[in-house]
Design a protein around this motif. Structure first.
Motif, PDB file in Angstrom:
ATOM      1  N   ILE A 102      -2.721   3.964   0.057  1.00 26.38           N
ATOM      2  CA  ILE A 102      -1.892   3.534  -1.080  1.00 26.38           C
ATOM      3  C   ILE A 102      -0.483   3.276  -0.562  1.00 26.38           C
ATOM      4  CG2 ILE A 102      -0.939   4.164  -3.329  1.00 26.38           C
ATOM      5  CD1 ILE A 102      -3.363   5.949  -3.765  1.00 26.38           C
TER       6      ILE A 102
ATOM      7  N   GLN B 166       3.235   2.467  -1.521  1.00 26.52           N
ATOM      8  CA  GLN B 166       4.034   2.652  -2.738  1.00 26.52           C
ATOM      9  C   GLN B 166       5.424   2.062  -2.600  1.00 26.52           C
ATOM     10  OE1 GLN B 166       3.882   6.672  -4.465  1.00 26.52           O
ATOM     11  NE2 GLN B 166       2.505   7.223  -2.801  1.00 26.52           N
TER      12      GLN B 166
ATOM     13  N   SER C  11      -1.162  -1.904  -8.711  1.00 27.18           N
ATOM     14  CA  SER C  11      -0.954  -1.206  -9.981  1.00 27.18           C
ATOM     15  C   SER C  11       0.541  -0.989 -10.150  1.00 27.18           C
ATOM     16  CB  SER C  11      -1.750   0.096  -9.966  1.00 27.18           C
ATOM     17  OG  SER C  11      -0.929   1.197 -10.200  1.00 27.18           O
ATOM     18  N   THR C  12       1.061  -1.534 -11.250  1.00 25.79           N
ATOM     19  CA  THR C  12       2.507  -1.474 -11.467  1.00 25.79           C
ATOM     20  C   THR C  12       2.789  -0.734 -12.765  1.00 25.79           C
ATOM     21  OG1 THR C  12       2.807  -3.527 -10.252  1.00 25.79           O
ATOM     22  CG2 THR C  12       4.585  -2.897 -11.723  1.00 25.79           C
ATOM     23  N   ASP C  13       3.761   0.162 -12.683  1.00 28.77           N
ATOM     24  CA  ASP C  13       4.141   0.936 -13.870  1.00 28.77           C
ATOM     25  C   ASP C  13       5.666   1.032 -13.870  1.00 28.77           C
ATOM     26  OD1 ASP C  13       4.390   2.664 -15.968  1.00 28.77           O
ATOM     27  OD2 ASP C  13       3.731   4.430 -14.849  1.00 28.77           O
TER      28      ASP C  13
ATOM     29  N   HIS D 185       7.709   1.080 -10.594  1.00 28.60           N
ATOM     30  CA  HIS D 185       6.811   1.504  -9.515  1.00 28.60           C
ATOM     31  C   HIS D 185       5.656   0.531  -9.352  1.00 28.60           C
ATOM     32  CE1 HIS D 185       8.661   5.489  -9.184  1.00 28.60           C
ATOM     33  NE2 HIS D 185       8.842   5.368 -10.483  1.00 28.60           N
TER      34      HIS D 185
ATOM     35  N   ASN E  94       2.090   0.099  -6.791  1.00 27.31           N
ATOM     36  CA  ASN E  94       1.233   0.578  -5.703  1.00 27.31           C
ATOM     37  C   ASN E  94       0.295  -0.541  -5.289  1.00 27.31           C
ATOM     38  OD1 ASN E  94       2.326   3.092  -6.081  1.00 27.31           O
ATOM     39  ND2 ASN E  94       0.430   4.076  -6.756  1.00 27.31           N
TER      40      ASN E  94
HETATM   41  C1  LIG Z   1       1.040   5.257  -7.050  1.00 23.86           C
HETATM   42  O1  LIG Z   1       0.364   6.220  -6.288  1.00 23.86           O
HETATM   43  C2  LIG Z   1       0.898   7.525  -6.390  1.00 23.86           C
HETATM   44  C3  LIG Z   1       0.151   8.412  -5.391  1.00 23.86           C
HETATM   45  O2  LIG Z   1      -1.223   8.318  -5.569  1.00 23.86           O
HETATM   46  C4  LIG Z   1       0.733   7.992  -7.823  1.00 23.86           C
HETATM   47  O3  LIG Z   1       1.271   9.275  -7.958  1.00 23.86           O
HETATM   48  C5  LIG Z   1       1.463   7.028  -8.723  1.00 23.86           C
HETATM   49  O4  LIG Z   1       1.275   7.397 -10.079  1.00 23.86           O
HETATM   50  C6  LIG Z   1       0.963   5.625  -8.513  1.00 23.86           C
HETATM   51  N1  LIG Z   1       1.783   4.720  -9.270  1.00 23.86           N
HETATM   52  C7  LIG Z   1       1.299   3.653  -9.882  1.00 23.86           C
HETATM   53  C8  LIG Z   1       2.281   2.787 -10.555  1.00 23.86           C
HETATM   54  O5  LIG Z   1       0.104   3.396  -9.904  1.00 23.86           O
END
Ligand SMILES: *[C@@H]1O[C@H](CO)[C@@H](O)[C@H](O)[C@H]1NC(C)=O
Ligand SMILES: *[C@@H]1O[C@H](CO)[C@@H](O)[C@H](O)[C@H]1NC(C)=O
Ligand SMILES: *[C@@H]1O[C@H](CO)[C@@H](O)[C@H](O)[C@H]1NC(C)=O
Ligand SMILES: *[C@@H]1O[C@H](CO)[C@@H](O)[C@H](O)[C@H]1NC(C)=O
Length: 482
Positions: free
Chosen positions: A280, A282, A311-313, A316, A318
């Protein structure tokens, strides 16, 4: 208007100095004759009328000077209330009195003949029976010193003080550009308040980590503004105008956004993985307005339908990748874009070991090695001031299946001097990069004096962790595994 006022004042001056002369008697007499009308209003004024009539009987004895028997008083009056300022005279021969506020005349005359109400607001009245000044629906501007003067040969007066009390109110709270400002520009917060005593303003900002008062270091303050020059992105948040006085407090808030181009940070710049091992990557991108985040591999934009999962939040993002072949490793770049610009940071996905977190505390050196591939070798290289390199071979842990191994290593029995120390590790695939050098100064360290020779070059005599108690070992070594 001024002329009229002067004329009136002159008239009263005449009235005042002639209060004992026949004109005044005539006037009083006329007042008594008109008394039918007034007496209906002033049932309790009988004795005064009697006195006036006594005068009228031609008794020429002097009227004793009038004195004010009311005591000066301070009033705290809440806005909207009514206040009565007393001015009781004795004996009450209905003298000519003057009420003034802060030196400005409000009223002058004989109470029953209000000859001059000098621009007296409608909310103010002088009671004809008592000389009292009545103020209804008190306003903040009514605060002041009110003086009642009896106009006679020997003038006498008293002064009351009104302090109007009003709980603070925020009339309007505005922020420049409605709270959306470019980084580097000026942010002006303005809080228009009302209240009496004048409320105090406290400015504060809540950036999500608590509400913190603004200080002189943050802003320039005036009576009702706070100005932040050259506003930085960290200054975004919720700004509060909190106002208080003795009667209470209130507050208002305004959001402030500081527009700026994106700034990307990555969790790690190098990530070790292996074939069929999910990694992953990040990244976090701060920007205002919120940026669009895209990922690149080796300079080409990643197809969102590729085997990669993005995966975007919020800020953030990933990128999850499972390499199936050597070419799936490489450089991944997180690019953030908004209307003010773009920024990127890269992460290398590698099969080599990754050495990080090298730290020296006392004579103990610690670091971590990440490797999904079994480790083969871990080395320390000590480079002295003459560029002579001493290589120390660090024993490996017994369990080599760990992907993250923490090493703690005590440097002992090394020739005194200054060294630059780097850490390297090799796995089944390749050598790691050298770690960032750490400076070790043995002269500064109290070392046990030993004659054991300093070791140069690789050695097979390095003992595993279990044999550290051997006093002849020239190093003390601890390997801790997770
Ligand atoms: C990205 O990965 C980290 C570690 O697995 C996790 O804690 C985090 O929630 C993830 N963030 C997103 C935006 O998916
Ligand atoms: C009026 O209020 C002030 C404070 O606002 C206080 O110090 C003072 O004692 C008050 N005076 C009276 C007469 O209540
Ligand atoms: C003041 O007196 C006038 C005349 O007597 C009256 O019309 C008015 O209502 C009074 N005002 C107040 C505030 O009492
Ligand atoms: C990342 O930023 C650098 C420097 O601005 C630029 O040269 C490079 O093209 C950018 N990379 C990507 C993938 O946008």
């Amino acid at each position: 208007m001024e002329l009229r006022r002067i004329a009136l004042l002159l008239a009263f001056f005449v009235v005042a100095v002639c209060s004992q002369c026949s004109d005044a008697h005539t006037m009083r007499k006329r007042g008594a004759e008109d008394g039918d009308y007034d007496e209906n209003l002033m049932g309790d004024e009988g004795p005064t009328d009697d006195e006036a009539q006594n005068d009228d009987r031609g008794d020429e004895k002097e009227t004793p000077p009038e004195t004010i028997i009311t005591q000066p008083t301070s009033y705290n009056v809440t806005v909207g209330r009514t206040v009565r300022l007393e001015c009781k005279v004795s004996p009450n021969n209905r003298p000519v009195i003057q009420w003034s506020k802060d030196g400005q005349p409000l009223f002058m005359g004989q109470a029953r003949f209000p000859m001059a109400q000098l621009e007296m607001p409608e909310r103010l009245n002088v009671s004809i029976a008592t000389n009292d000044l009545l103020i209804v629906d008190v306003r903040p501007a009514d605060s002041g010193k009110y003086k009642c003067t009896v106009i006679q040969a020997q003038q006498t007066s008293i002064e009351h003080v009104i302090a109007v009390q009003e709980a603070p109110r925020i009339i309007r709270y505005t922020v420049s550009d409605n709270g959306v400002v470019m980084e580097g520009s000026e942010l002006v917060l303005r809080c228009d308040v009302a209240g009496s005593p004048a409320p105090t303003i406290i400015w504060s900002r809540d950036n999500g980590a608590g509400n913190v008062r603004l200080t002189e270091a943050d802003a320039i303050f005036t009576l009702n503004t706070a100005t932040i020059k050259n506003v930085r992105r960290e200054k975004a948040g919720k700004y509060y105008c909190f106002v208080f006085n003795a009667l209470g407090s209130t507050q208002s808030e305004h959001n402030v956004k500081v527009l700026h181009k994106p700034h990307v940070q990555v969790h790690k710049t190098v990530v070790n993985s292996a074939l069929e091992v999910e990694a992953i990557l990040q990244c976090v991108a701060h920007a205002e307005p919120a940026p669009r985040i895209t990922w690149y591999k080796d300079g080409s934009m990643i197809d969102p339908f590729s085997p990669y999962v993005v995966s975007t939040d919020g800020p953030h993002s990933n990128l999850t990748v499972t390499p199936h072949q050597d070419s799936d490793f490489g450089t991944f770049t997180c690019v953030a874009t908004n209307s003010h610009g773009k920024h990127n940071r890269s992460i290398e996905l590698v099969q080599r070991p990754v050495v990080e977190g090298v730290e020296l505390e006392g004579n103990k050196l610690s670091w971590r090695v990440h490797s999904h591939q079994p480790l083969r070798k871990v080395e320390l290289q000590l480079r002295d001031t003459e560029a002579v390199v001493t290589t120390l071979n660090v024993p490996l842990p017994e369990d080599t299946n760990k992907h993250e191994i923490e090493f703690i290593y005590a440097l002992e029995n090394v020739t005194p001097g200054k060294y630059e120390v780097v850490v390297k590790a090799e796995n089944s695939k390749e050598w790691s990069r050298e770690s960032e050098p750490v400076i070790v100064d043995y002269e500064a360290m109290p070392m046990p004096i030993q004659t054991a020779s300093v070791y140069h070059g690789n050695s097979h005599s390095i003992r595993p962790a279990s044999s550290v108690i051997l006093s002849s070992a020239f190093m003390y070594l601890l390997v801790r595994m997770f």
